[in-house]
Design an enzyme around this catalytic site. Sequence first.
Site, short mmCIF file in Angstrom:
data_model
loop_
_atom_site.label_atom_id
_atom_site.label_comp_id
_atom_site.label_asym_id
_atom_site.label_seq_id
_atom_site.Cartn_x
_atom_site.Cartn_y
_atom_site.Cartn_z
N THR A 1 0.61 -1.19 0.20
CA THR A 1 0.05 0.10 -0.10
C THR A 1 0.82 1.25 0.13
O THR A 1 2.16 1.32 0.47
CB THR A 1 -0.86 -0.23 1.17
OG1 THR A 1 -0.23 0.16 2.36
CG2 THR A 1 -1.70 -1.24 1.36
N GLU B 1 -5.91 -3.95 -1.24
CA GLU B 1 -6.23 -5.19 -0.68
C GLU B 1 -7.30 -6.00 -1.33
O GLU B 1 -7.69 -7.33 -1.09
CB GLU B 1 -6.95 -4.78 0.72
CG GLU B 1 -5.74 -4.61 1.84
CD GLU B 1 -5.58 -2.77 1.76
OE1 GLU B 1 -5.12 -2.15 2.52
OE2 GLU B 1 -6.02 -2.26 0.71
N TRP C 1 -20.95 14.50 11.19
CA TRP C 1 -20.04 14.13 10.05
C TRP C 1 -20.27 14.95 8.84
O TRP C 1 -21.33 15.05 8.55
CB TRP C 1 -19.99 12.69 9.86
CG TRP C 1 -19.28 11.76 10.81
CD1 TRP C 1 -18.62 12.12 11.95
CD2 TRP C 1 -19.33 10.30 10.70
NE1 TRP C 1 -18.01 10.94 12.61
CE2 TRP C 1 -18.55 10.22 11.65
CE3 TRP C 1 -19.94 9.55 9.73
CZ2 TRP C 1 -18.30 8.44 12.18
CZ3 TRP C 1 -19.63 8.20 10.12
CH2 TRP C 1 -18.84 7.49 11.20
N LYS D 1 -15.16 15.96 11.35
CA LYS D 1 -16.18 15.79 12.48
C LYS D 1 -16.30 17.31 13.09
O LYS D 1 -15.51 17.87 13.79
CB LYS D 1 -15.34 14.82 13.31
CG LYS D 1 -15.11 13.53 12.76
CD LYS D 1 -14.34 12.73 13.69
CE LYS D 1 -13.95 11.34 12.82
NZ LYS D 1 -13.15 11.73 11.51
#
Length: 539
Positions: A181, A326, A439, A434
């Site tokens: 990654t 992944e 959110w 936040k």
Amino acid sequence: MGNFPLTLRSLFERSQTLFPKKEVVSRTSSGIHRYTYADFGRRAKQLSSSLQVLGVKPGDRVATFAWNHHWHLEAYFAIPCMEAVLHTVNIRLPAEHIAYILNHAEDRFLFVDETLLPIIEKIQDQLTTIEGYILMTDKKQLPPTSLHPVYLYENMIEGGDPQYTYAADINESAPAGICYTSATTGNPKGVVYSHRGIYLHSLSIGLADTLGLSERDTVLPIVPMFHVNAWGLPFASVWFGSKQVLPGPSPTPDILLRLIAEEKVTIAAGVPTVWTAALKVQELLQVDLSSLRAVVCGGSAAPRSLIESYEQRLKVPFYHAYGMTETCPLVTVARLKSYQEEASYDEQYDARATQGLLVPGLDMKIVGPRGEVAWDGKEMGEILLRGPWVATEYYKDARTQESFQDGWFYSGDIAVIDPEGFVKLVDRAKDLVKSGGEWISSLDLENALMAHPNVFEACVIGVPHPKWDERPLAFVVLKDAALQTDDNKEDLLTFLANKFTKWWIPDDVVFLNEIPKSSVGKFMKRGLREQYQTYFTGD
């Protein structure tokens, strides 16, 4: 039924049996290289034979540090078909990360592009397991380099056996490749791909409701071969017999557009920043893009305005997809259901701008604080995935426990899902703003800003705020730098005010000449957060 092993050997041999005349076009530093799948197959076997002479054995890791070209394609099959492990290294990672992953993977040999030699030369003293370097170049003489020992690719394979035979009993669960990654915090994490996983992922790319890849296609993988196997396109293209156009070192938008026109490319794949830049250049070049049946966009969320621009102005279908390292990477594709084609223009493009529907073969659930979220397009939760091409652990990494639990991969991506099953990314969990206990989606704000006619790129981050914990701060690159005025700043905020509730609107807009990007073309939000962390506090 027969217990037939699903391996890359099957993909390779089908190309040799059925499609020996099909063409691979490769742009190199010296020009355009053309050859057939028969030539590719012969050279791949010679490469496997040559690696065996060097002592490469099943299970050994062999790394590549290269652009998209025919040498890299040969390594894609020569290494795993001889039961070694192909390790594609991201050339745009910081030097310390490149050294870390080469050592962590314990690579024995490293294939290096001639143009990339200086990067490896600077870290060679840090590499603990590399036994030799194989230089990818069409030059007959070894260029000056401090690396040792070095082998010229072309000279090395001359002595290789073009009749080299691959084992028929390869374990389908054995590792075929490994990719790390592009880490935002800590060191990169390794993801191992099995033969079986790549085989089944390649099948998924050919499905009519995903990318529909076929022998009739001419495929241009703009996404690098060092990043999640160029989204699996080289593997699937070889298997299906698709013509491949490999764009080579440092391809610019004008180079890519001309390759599309000259080679009659039917499907091309890249990240949103690539397609944004190509759109701007196409307005000047006006090359013939009529051969394209689709551009595929993934890596990060594409704004609806970009999708509309390609389809309405350029008349090129735009496939929005989602995945990650992944997951090999394909997870979802935004293709309309048949009856949705009768919906209104806005309803169709609202669906097309999502990440789309889960591809066949995978399981998914979206989980919030109270369990699985409702399919209402509103309730947010984290995407969890499992399936035959989804990883179950990180390679020799304790962080496995954080992301893999009870058979599920916890993606870290926050999303909603609508009643039709279309998934829409809201944000990375770490990128959500936040504010006051609520959110705010930075992606929604970015996509809205990029719909403004004066905006070229936009990025939104959460910045510490003394009252609200965090508040959104917008960064904008305008199409014309002369428009960087307070009046245009207010115009952008008013533009957003017509689309979002008041408390979502960024507290300010910062004009930049360029938004910093990661090694795979994503916005470098972490760097912006560090630089602007005191913007609202005044510390």
